[in-house]
Design a protein around this motif. Structure first.
Motif, PDB file in Angstrom:
ATOM      1  N   GLU A  83       0.475  -1.177  -0.104  1.00 37.42           N
ATOM      2  CA  GLU A  83       0.121   0.215   0.259  1.00 37.42           C
ATOM      3  C   GLU A  83       0.584   0.921  -0.115  1.00 37.42           C
ATOM      4  O   GLU A  83       2.069   1.192   0.615  1.00 37.42           O
ATOM      5  N   ALA A  84       0.016   2.398  -0.412  1.00 34.99           N
ATOM      6  CA  ALA A  84       1.112   3.587  -0.590  1.00 34.99           C
ATOM      7  C   ALA A  84       0.853   3.629   0.467  1.00 34.99           C
ATOM      8  O   ALA A  84       0.201   5.528   0.193  1.00 34.99           O
ATOM      9  N   ALA A  85       0.734   3.914   1.420  1.00 34.33           N
ATOM     10  CA  ALA A  85       0.418   4.386   2.692  1.00 34.33           C
ATOM     11  C   ALA A  85       1.512   3.349   3.951  1.00 34.33           C
ATOM     12  O   ALA A  85       2.722   2.366   3.495  1.00 34.33           O
ATOM     13  N   ALA A  86       1.171   4.246   5.339  1.00 33.49           N
ATOM     14  CA  ALA A  86       1.941   3.561   6.257  1.00 33.49           C
ATOM     15  C   ALA A  86       1.626   3.663   7.575  1.00 33.49           C
ATOM     16  O   ALA A  86       0.321   5.023   8.058  1.00 33.49           O
ATOM     17  N   THR A  87       1.777   2.721   8.498  1.00 33.23           N
ATOM     18  CA  THR A  87       1.192   3.144  10.049  1.00 33.23           C
ATOM     19  C   THR A  87       2.086   2.992  11.248  1.00 33.23           C
ATOM     20  O   THR A  87       2.820   2.810  10.915  1.00 33.23           O
ATOM     21  N   ILE A  88       1.882   4.931  11.793  1.00 34.26           N
ATOM     22  CA  ILE A  88       3.081   4.884  12.174  1.00 34.26           C
ATOM     23  C   ILE A  88       2.516   4.829  13.798  1.00 34.26           C
ATOM     24  O   ILE A  88       0.965   5.469  14.017  1.00 34.26           O
ATOM     25  N   PHE A  89       3.486   4.285  14.732  1.00 36.21           N
ATOM     26  CA  PHE A  89       3.313   3.812  15.755  1.00 36.21           C
ATOM     27  C   PHE A  89       4.626   5.152  16.941  1.00 36.21           C
ATOM     28  O   PHE A  89       5.578   5.473  16.432  1.00 36.21           O
ATOM     29  N   ARG A  90       3.400   5.565  17.502  1.00 34.60           N
ATOM     30  CA  ARG A  90       4.377   6.314  18.361  1.00 34.60           C
ATOM     31  C   ARG A  90       3.331   7.072  19.689  1.00 34.60           C
ATOM     32  O   ARG A  90       2.160   7.260  20.049  1.00 34.60           O
ATOM     33  N   ASP A  91       3.968   6.494  21.003  1.00 38.08           N
ATOM     34  CA  ASP A  91       3.290   6.799  22.135  1.00 38.08           C
ATOM     35  C   ASP A  91       2.544   6.124  22.880  1.00 38.08           C
ATOM     36  O   ASP A  91       1.394   6.395  22.462  1.00 38.08           O
ATOM     37  N   GLY A  92       3.021   4.495  22.267  1.00 41.83           N
ATOM     38  CA  GLY A  92       1.094   4.641  22.228  1.00 41.83           C
ATOM     39  C   GLY A  92      -0.375   4.066  21.666  1.00 41.83           C
ATOM     40  O   GLY A  92      -1.067   3.337  21.825  1.00 41.83           O
ATOM     41  N   LYS A  93      -0.243   5.275  19.737  1.00 48.36           N
ATOM     42  CA  LYS A  93      -0.666   5.190  19.232  1.00 48.36           C
ATOM     43  C   LYS A  93      -0.551   5.607  18.256  1.00 48.36           C
ATOM     44  O   LYS A  93       0.845   5.387  18.025  1.00 48.36           O
ATOM     45  N   THR A  94      -1.497   4.947  17.384  1.00 47.80           N
ATOM     46  CA  THR A  94      -1.422   4.300  15.659  1.00 47.80           C
ATOM     47  C   THR A  94      -2.080   5.850  14.352  1.00 47.80           C
ATOM     48  O   THR A  94      -3.130   6.163  15.458  1.00 47.80           O
ATOM     49  N   THR A  95      -1.448   5.504  13.928  1.00 50.01           N
ATOM     50  CA  THR A  95      -2.068   7.338  13.387  1.00 50.01           C
ATOM     51  C   THR A  95      -0.985   6.058  11.734  1.00 50.01           C
ATOM     52  O   THR A  95      -0.471   6.101  11.204  1.00 50.01           O
ATOM     53  N   ALA A  96      -2.815   6.115  10.550  1.00 45.50           N
ATOM     54  CA  ALA A  96      -2.616   6.052   9.413  1.00 45.50           C
ATOM     55  C   ALA A  96      -2.578   7.138   8.458  1.00 45.50           C
ATOM     56  O   ALA A  96      -2.862   8.358   8.825  1.00 45.50           O
ATOM     57  N   VAL A  97      -1.194   7.235   7.728  1.00 49.12           N
ATOM     58  CA  VAL A  97      -1.206   8.176   6.189  1.00 49.12           C
ATOM     59  C   VAL A  97      -0.698   7.869   5.900  1.00 49.12           C
ATOM     60  O   VAL A  97      -0.469   6.920   4.632  1.00 49.12           O
ATOM     61  N   GLY A  98      -0.642   7.825   3.936  1.00 49.73           N
ATOM     62  CA  GLY A  98      -0.815   7.427   3.121  1.00 49.73           C
ATOM     63  C   GLY A  98      -1.843   8.600   1.375  1.00 49.73           C
ATOM     64  O   GLY A  98      -1.891   9.519   2.195  1.00 49.73           O
ATOM     65  N   ASP A  99      -1.143   7.726   0.018  1.00 46.94           N
ATOM     66  CA  ASP A  99      -1.643   8.819  -0.472  1.00 46.94           C
ATOM     67  C   ASP A  99      -2.854   8.315  -0.865  1.00 46.94           C
ATOM     68  O   ASP A  99      -3.061   7.254  -1.135  1.00 46.94           O
ATOM     69  N   PRO A 100      -3.926   9.138  -0.621  1.00 53.13           N
ATOM     70  CA  PRO A 100      -5.316   9.095  -0.844  1.00 53.13           C
ATOM     71  C   PRO A 100      -6.011   9.138  -2.230  1.00 53.13           C
ATOM     72  O   PRO A 100      -7.087   8.316  -2.481  1.00 53.13           O
ATOM     73  N   PHE A 101      -4.982   9.232  -3.359  1.00 54.13           N
ATOM     74  CA  PHE A 101      -5.164   8.776  -4.452  1.00 54.13           C
ATOM     75  C   PHE A 101      -5.011   6.761  -5.339  1.00 54.13           C
ATOM     76  O   PHE A 101      -5.467   6.672  -5.858  1.00 54.13           O
ATOM     77  N   ARG A 102      -4.224   6.870  -4.087  1.00 56.57           N
ATOM     78  CA  ARG A 102      -4.284   5.690  -4.453  1.00 56.57           C
ATOM     79  C   ARG A 102      -4.638   4.274  -3.088  1.00 56.57           C
ATOM     80  O   ARG A 102      -4.776   3.275  -3.630  1.00 56.57           O
ATOM     81  N   THR A 103      -4.804   4.850  -1.870  1.00 56.14           N
ATOM     82  CA  THR A 103      -4.452   4.108  -0.806  1.00 56.14           C
ATOM     83  C   THR A 103      -5.966   4.505  -0.860  1.00 56.14           C
ATOM     84  O   THR A 103      -7.135   5.662   0.154  1.00 56.14           O
ATOM     85  N   LYS A 104      -7.349   3.119  -0.490  1.00 52.49           N
ATOM     86  CA  LYS A 104      -8.861   3.209   0.081  1.00 52.49           C
ATOM     87  C   LYS A 104      -8.355   4.280   1.381  1.00 52.49           C
ATOM     88  O   LYS A 104      -8.208   3.740   2.437  1.00 52.49           O
ATOM     89  N   ASN A 105     -10.160   5.004   1.450  1.00 50.46           N
ATOM     90  CA  ASN A 105     -10.484   6.087   3.317  1.00 50.46           C
ATOM     91  C   ASN A 105      -9.458   6.030   3.421  1.00 50.46           C
ATOM     92  O   ASN A 105      -9.038   5.680   5.082  1.00 50.46           O
TER      93      ASN A 105
END
Length: 408
Positions: A83-105
């Motif tokens: 996926e053109a995206a990544a899940t970022i782990f920091r301080d016990g939380k997760t954040t999803a970021v990515g290319d909105p043109f190639r990754t759903k939702n």
């Protein structure tokens, strides 16, 4: 024809050696490839261990690489797309970021993530436009500075540099201070922007096997240890020697070349755990916590399903800097971080790879070179241009063309 009576010896069955072998053997040149290991691939190898396919160092293929695309038929590799995206782990939380043109939702998750400001996210879009407008040759002729200097000049905040650029591109450049040349950063960013990142389901070694099969007239010799090259004569550890009209040496004398003042290395660890994968998609996970060994994680088990591994997950962990720790200490620290940062409590080590000389560190990467017209022995590899699969393919093609031109 002269070519049919010309003998070329190639040392190393990595990408550069394989491309050169394919190009030369297709023209009738008598090619012999010598590889120290038991399989082709060099830095692109796969091992079968404990029921899993393990790539020796986590890596992907970028479909936009022009020379990789030219020589490797992706349709024959049976790949899956990361996926053109990544899940970022920091301080016990997760954040999803990515290319909105190639990754759903992913659009709203990206816009409202805490990796950076709205301005930072707008600048990423502007950076995409910046690289899309520039050719690869133009990028490699740009003013050279470090990646972090470029990002700061472009206007990115320290927040997004620390939380996204350092862990993501640190995993690509194998150093998370972003001292790598801005030319390499822009080139890689452009390649991610133009194409997909894919992985062969059979493992990264499928690339080498495909190229080996296409070198139909070349002779491949494995488990061959070479002691020296004397002009066009190759000397082997068993005392034998063979002479050739040309020799292509793709294995540099690490640490002895004046133009190779430093190589990046890394560690790749594979663990099995019983809990469900914490990332269920084919997506990279980035560790944005400070002072950690783990840089990124990935789940090869999203596309592997061995019969005896039901209910098990396979996680790949990349460590960039050992901080002087011994092997057992690295393993213990990684297991601690898997528990603390990713909530993985039953990780069982399958294999740990130490990968020295994983990537050449070049202060001024380029996109082309020229060869001495009088030489018949060539020391070549991506280290002559830039550390990428694309450069490895291009240099293999170029050295083959140089020999063919010599033969008329």
């Amino acid at each position: 024809m002269v070519m049919k009576h010309t003998k070329v010896g190639i040392i190393g069955a990595g990408l550069t050696g394989l491309i050169a072998a394919k190009a030369l053997s297709s023209k009738g040149v008598e090619v012999s490839v010598f590889e120290k290991l038991s399989q082709p691939g060099g830095r692109m190898r796969t091992e079968n261990i404990d029921g899993w396919k393990l790539d020796v160092g986590f890596q992907v293929l970028l479909t936009a690489y022009p020379y990789l695309k030219k020589h490797v038929e992706f349709s024959k590799l049976n790949t899956f797309t990361v996926e053109a995206a990544a899940t970022i782990f920091r301080d016990g939380k997760t954040t999803a970021v990515g290319d909105p043109f190639r990754t759903k939702n992913i659009l709203f998750k990206t816009m409202f993530s805490d990796i950076g400001s709205i301005k930072d996210k707008w600048l990423i879009f502007q950076l995409k436009r910046y690289v899309d407008k520039r050719s690869i040759d133009y990028i490699f002729d740009e003013r050279n500075r470090t990646t972090i200097e470029f990002l700061q000049e472009f206007g990115f905040s320290q927040q997004i540099i620390d939380r996204f650029f350092k862990p993501f591109f640190g995993g690509i450049f194998l150093e998370n201070q972003l001292t790598t040349s801005s030319r390499m950063f822009l080139f890689v960013f452009k390649m991610f922007s133009k194409g997909n990142a894919v992985i062969p389901k059979a493992g990264i070694s499928a690339v080498a096997r495909l190229l080996e099969a296409k070198s139909i007239n070349a002779k491949f010799n494995y488990n061959c240890e070479i002691t020296k090259v004397d002009q066009e004569t190759i000397h082997f550890k068993n005392g034998e020697k063979q002479s050739f009209d040309y020799v292509i040496n793709t294995i540099p004398n690490y640490g002895k070349r004046k133009d190779l003042d430093q190589w990046q290395n890394c560690y790749n660890l594979y663990f099995e755990h019983s809990a469900p994968a914490i990332i269920k998609q084919a997506r990279i996970g980035l560790n944005a916590n400070e002072n950690r060994l783990i840089n990124n994680i990935f789940y090869p088990s999203v596309h592997q399903s061995p019969q005896d591994k039901k209910g098990k997950s396979l996680i790949s962990v990349t460590v960039l800097n050992s901080n002087g720790l011994k092997e057992i200490q690295i393993i213990e620290k990684v297991i601690q971080e898997l528990r603390a940062d990713f909530n993985i409590k039953d990780a069982r080590l399958i294999k740990m790879y130490e990968i020295p000389y994983a990537l050449p560190k070049l202060d001024g990467p380029v996109n082309t070179i020229s060869f001495d017209q009088s030489t018949k022995t060539f020391e070549v590899g991506d280290f002559l241009m830039n550390g990428s699969q694309n450069a490895a393919c291009k240099i293999g093609e170029m050295v083959a063309e140089r020999i063919l031109e010599d033969l008329g």
